[in-house]
Structure formats: C-alpha cells, structure tokens
Design a protein around this motif. Structure first.
Motif, PDB file in Angstrom:
ATOM      1  N   PHE A   1       0.841  -1.195   0.000  1.00  0.00           N
ATOM      2  CA  PHE A   1       0.000   0.000   0.000  1.00  0.00           C
ATOM      3  C   PHE A   1       0.883   1.254   0.000  1.00  0.00           C
ATOM      4  CE2 PHE A   1      -2.851  -3.118   1.971  1.00  0.00           C
ATOM      5  CZ  PHE A   1      -3.959  -2.943   1.132  1.00  0.00           C
ATOM      6  N   PRO A   2       0.541   2.234  -0.838  1.00  0.00           N
ATOM      7  CA  PRO A   2       1.333   3.472  -0.807  1.00  0.00           C
ATOM      8  C   PRO A   2       1.091   4.210   0.503  1.00  0.00           C
ATOM      9  CG  PRO A   2      -0.542   3.709  -2.290  1.00  0.00           C
ATOM     10  CD  PRO A   2      -0.526   2.275  -1.825  1.00  0.00           C
ATOM     11  N   LYS A   3       2.158   4.839   0.975  1.00  0.00           N
ATOM     12  CA  LYS A   3       2.046   5.599   2.226  1.00  0.00           C
ATOM     13  C   LYS A   3       1.181   6.838   1.979  1.00  0.00           C
ATOM     14  CE  LYS A   3       4.883   7.662   5.794  1.00  0.00           C
ATOM     15  NZ  LYS A   3       6.218   8.119   6.171  1.00  0.00           N
ATOM     16  N   GLU A   4       0.238   7.075   2.888  1.00  0.00           N
ATOM     17  CA  GLU A   4      -0.666   8.208   2.722  1.00  0.00           C
ATOM     18  C   GLU A   4       0.045   9.498   3.112  1.00  0.00           C
ATOM     19  OE1 GLU A   4      -4.752   9.516   4.691  1.00  0.00           O
ATOM     20  OE2 GLU A   4      -4.852   7.571   3.707  1.00  0.00           O
ATOM     21  N   VAL A   5       0.001  10.482   2.223  1.00  0.00           N
ATOM     22  CA  VAL A   5       0.623  11.777   2.475  1.00  0.00           C
ATOM     23  C   VAL A   5      -0.357  12.621   3.297  1.00  0.00           C
ATOM     24  CG1 VAL A   5       1.609  13.829   1.377  1.00  0.00           C
ATOM     25  CG2 VAL A   5       1.744  11.606   0.223  1.00  0.00           C
ATOM     26  N   PRO A   6       0.127  13.230   4.403  1.00  0.00           N
ATOM     27  CA  PRO A   6      -0.785  14.039   5.213  1.00  0.00           C
ATOM     28  C   PRO A   6      -1.284  15.246   4.419  1.00  0.00           C
ATOM     29  CG  PRO A   6       1.470  14.314   5.978  1.00  0.00           C
ATOM     30  CD  PRO A   6       1.484  13.233   4.933  1.00  0.00           C
ATOM     31  N   HIS A   7      -2.532  15.550   4.584  1.00  0.00           N
ATOM     32  CA  HIS A   7      -3.135  16.674   3.866  1.00  0.00           C
ATOM     33  C   HIS A   7      -3.028  17.947   4.694  1.00  0.00           C
ATOM     34  CE1 HIS A   7      -5.426  14.862   0.442  1.00  0.00           C
ATOM     35  NE2 HIS A   7      -5.037  13.788   1.090  1.00  0.00           N
ATOM     36  N   LEU A   8      -2.830  19.029   3.980  1.00  0.00           N
ATOM     37  CA  LEU A   8      -2.962  20.347   4.574  1.00  0.00           C
ATOM     38  C   LEU A   8      -3.855  21.107   3.609  1.00  0.00           C
ATOM     39  CD1 LEU A   8      -2.179  22.760   6.480  1.00  0.00           C
ATOM     40  CD2 LEU A   8      -0.369  23.249   4.830  1.00  0.00           C
ATOM     41  N   ILE A   9      -4.981  21.568   4.095  1.00  0.00           N
ATOM     42  CA  ILE A   9      -5.796  22.377   3.199  1.00  0.00           C
ATOM     43  C   ILE A   9      -5.581  23.843   3.548  1.00  0.00           C
ATOM     44  CG2 ILE A   9      -7.524  20.639   2.638  1.00  0.00           C
ATOM     45  CD1 ILE A   9      -9.430  21.965   4.550  1.00  0.00           C
ATOM     46  N   GLU A  10      -5.522  24.625   2.504  1.00  0.00           N
ATOM     47  CA  GLU A  10      -5.328  26.054   2.662  1.00  0.00           C
ATOM     48  C   GLU A  10      -6.620  26.736   2.251  1.00  0.00           C
ATOM     49  OE1 GLU A  10      -1.747  29.064   2.629  1.00  0.00           O
ATOM     50  OE2 GLU A  10      -1.570  27.332   1.307  1.00  0.00           O
ATOM     51  N   VAL A  11      -7.169  27.531   3.161  1.00  0.00           N
ATOM     52  CA  VAL A  11      -8.464  28.173   2.943  1.00  0.00           C
ATOM     53  C   VAL A  11      -8.288  29.686   2.923  1.00  0.00           C
ATOM     54  CG1 VAL A  11     -10.800  28.474   3.852  1.00  0.00           C
ATOM     55  CG2 VAL A  11      -9.625  26.279   4.140  1.00  0.00           C
ATOM     56  N   PHE A  12      -8.734  30.284   1.836  1.00  0.00           N
ATOM     57  CA  PHE A  12      -8.746  31.740   1.713  1.00  0.00           C
ATOM     58  C   PHE A  12     -10.210  32.157   1.730  1.00  0.00           C
ATOM     59  CE2 PHE A  12      -4.900  30.236  -0.280  1.00  0.00           C
ATOM     60  CZ  PHE A  12      -3.933  31.059   0.265  1.00  0.00           C
ATOM     61  N   HIS A  13     -10.602  32.816   2.800  1.00  0.00           N
ATOM     62  CA  HIS A  13     -12.014  33.151   3.015  1.00  0.00           C
ATOM     63  C   HIS A  13     -12.221  34.643   2.763  1.00  0.00           C
ATOM     64  CE1 HIS A  13     -15.653  33.015   5.966  1.00  0.00           C
ATOM     65  NE2 HIS A  13     -15.993  33.325   4.737  1.00  0.00           N
ATOM     66  N   PHE A  14     -12.943  34.960   1.704  1.00  0.00           N
ATOM     67  CA  PHE A  14     -13.196  36.346   1.316  1.00  0.00           C
ATOM     68  C   PHE A  14     -14.487  36.829   1.978  1.00  0.00           C
ATOM     69  CE2 PHE A  14     -10.913  34.176  -2.044  1.00  0.00           C
ATOM     70  CZ  PHE A  14      -9.819  35.022  -2.243  1.00  0.00           C
ATOM     71  N   ILE A  15     -14.397  37.949   2.669  1.00  0.00           N
ATOM     72  CA  ILE A  15     -15.562  38.465   3.405  1.00  0.00           C
ATOM     73  C   ILE A  15     -15.765  39.955   3.145  1.00  0.00           C
ATOM     74  CG2 ILE A  15     -15.237  36.789   5.283  1.00  0.00           C
ATOM     75  CD1 ILE A  15     -14.352  39.490   6.896  1.00  0.00           C
ATOM     76  N   THR A  16     -16.962  40.437   3.416  1.00  0.00           N
ATOM     77  CA  THR A  16     -17.245  41.863   3.529  1.00  0.00           C
ATOM     78  C   THR A  16     -17.458  42.099   5.023  1.00  0.00           C
ATOM     79  OG1 THR A  16     -18.336  41.899   1.369  1.00  0.00           O
ATOM     80  CG2 THR A  16     -18.808  43.727   2.858  1.00  0.00           C
ATOM     81  N   PRO A  17     -16.587  42.891   5.676  1.00  0.00           N
ATOM     82  CA  PRO A  17     -16.639  43.006   7.141  1.00  0.00           C
ATOM     83  C   PRO A  17     -17.997  43.358   7.734  1.00  0.00           C
ATOM     84  CG  PRO A  17     -14.630  43.990   6.312  1.00  0.00           C
ATOM     85  CD  PRO A  17     -15.457  43.644   5.112  1.00  0.00           C
ATOM     86  N   LEU A  18     -18.743  44.254   7.101  1.00  0.00           N
ATOM     87  CA  LEU A  18     -20.033  44.679   7.667  1.00  0.00           C
ATOM     88  C   LEU A  18     -21.218  43.863   7.161  1.00  0.00           C
ATOM     89  CD1 LEU A  18     -19.910  48.582   7.836  1.00  0.00           C
ATOM     90  CD2 LEU A  18     -19.853  46.952   9.715  1.00  0.00           C
ATOM     91  N   GLN A  19     -20.947  42.732   6.578  1.00  0.00           N
ATOM     92  CA  GLN A  19     -22.019  41.868   6.065  1.00  0.00           C
ATOM     93  C   GLN A  19     -22.277  40.760   7.086  1.00  0.00           C
ATOM     94  OE1 GLN A  19     -20.906  39.216   2.937  1.00  0.00           O
ATOM     95  NE2 GLN A  19     -22.845  39.489   1.848  1.00  0.00           N
ATOM     96  N   PHE A  20     -23.505  40.661   7.564  1.00  0.00           N
ATOM     97  CA  PHE A  20     -23.829  39.668   8.592  1.00  0.00           C
ATOM     98  C   PHE A  20     -23.590  38.243   8.088  1.00  0.00           C
ATOM     99  CE2 PHE A  20     -26.445  37.294  11.638  1.00  0.00           C
ATOM    100  CZ  PHE A  20     -25.953  37.838  12.813  1.00  0.00           C
TER     101      PHE A  20
END
Length: 195
Positions: free
Chosen positions: A1-20
């Motif tokens: 079995f191939p060795k499983e490579v650990p995952h790192l997910i990178e999240v870029f979260h775009f927001i409007t500050p005054l938007q609820f």
C-alpha cells in the motif's frame, strides 16, 4: 500500500466586514475546519470592491452605502494591521469588532477599536503603528488583486486548496447554508484518490 501523504488544506475566506452573512460564514467555516481530520491554514481576506459591496447591500444592510464602504475599508485596514500580531489574534479581533458593530449595533469608532484590542489582549501601540504603515495598505491591495485573479465577486466566498494537489482547488460562494462539512470531506476524499 502506498504511504498516505498528510493533507494540509489552505483556505482563503473572502468576506465583507459589515455583512452579517460573512460574519456567520466565518463562524461556520471555523467550526467545520476544526472538525475535519486534517491540518489546515485559514486566511480571512476582507474584500472591499464595489461589486462585493453592492452585493452585500442588496442583501439587506440598510445604511448609507458610502459611509458603509468607508467603514468596511477601515475595518479591512484594521484587520490587516492586526495580522502583524498573528493570524489567530487578528481573527479574534475581527470577530469581536464585527460582534460590536453587527450584533450589538455599536458605531465604528476609535474607542470601540481600543476596547476590542484591550479585550483580546492585543498590543494597541503596535496596532496603531501598523495601521498607519504603507505596507498595510499595500497588503490590502494585494488581497484585492488575489480575489480578482480568481474572479471572486460574491461574498462570503472561500477558495480551498489541498497541499497534495495545489493546482486544483474549489471555490465556495454564499455558503452559509451550504453543507460545508460534507463538501470539504468530499473534496479531501477526491483529492486523496488523485494522489
């Protein structure tokens, strides 16, 4: 079995500050990321383009659009200035400030900023120094360019990459009500099968 490579997910979260909806999405995304069985890097990127602002106000913020645009810009600069004290503290600052403005209906002011920085244990002197630096403005402009590159026009939106396959990512838009956990787990599962 191939060795499983650990995952790192990178999240870029775009927001409007005054938007609820952005405020709610930040909370939802933070909870889901903590529940995933993978390491992640989470970046909040305030967006202040006219397109995202227009979208935010169509969703029901009843206020003077010009003033709101100025406050969104100010909050975005505040957040980028706080990043010099670490991403976690900057996110705490943003949440606390949004709570003051969106939930408690307080008016944006220097007094509120000082109160929030004191409450979260931030360094006010360093904040003021960073807030007035040209690098902070340049970093905010860079965030806008990054969003433009991926054609992000609706907030809240998230761009998610997997470290094992950085050429393929997903964009989630208006995801407050979306089954975030299911989507992210499926994305990770699909990425694992590609490796």
């Amino acid at each position: 079995f191939p060795k499983e490579v650990p995952h790192l997910i990178e999240v870029f979260h775009f927001i409007t500050p005054l938007q609820f909806e952005s405020y709610q999405a930040q909370k939802a995304l933070t909870q889901v990321l903590k529940s995933l069985n993978t390491k992640y890097s989470y970046h909040v990127l305030p967006l202040i383009s006219l397109a995202t602002m227009d979208e935010a106000y169509r969703q029901g913020i009843e206020t003077n659009t010009h003033i709101s645009f100025q406050v969104d810009y100010a909050i975005s600069l505040d957040y980028v200035a706080m990043l010099s004290q670490g991403r976690n503290l900057a996110r705490k600052f943003l949440y606390a400030l949004q709570e003051q403005l969106l939930v408690r209906q307080n008016t944006y002011s220097d007094l509120i900023i000082k109160q929030v920085i004191t409450d979260i244990g931030g360094d006010l002197e360093l904040f003021v120094e960073e807030r007035n630096s040209k690098q902070t403005t340049a970093a905010l402009i860079k965030n806008q360019q990054f969003a433009n590159e991926y054609q992000i026009v609706k907030n809240p939106a998230a761009l998610i990459f997997d470290s094992n396959n950085p050429d393929h990512g997903i964009i989630l838009e208006n995801f407050v009500t979306t089954e975030l956990e299911t989507i992210l787990n499926q994305y990770l599962k699909d990425r694992k099968s590609v490796v």
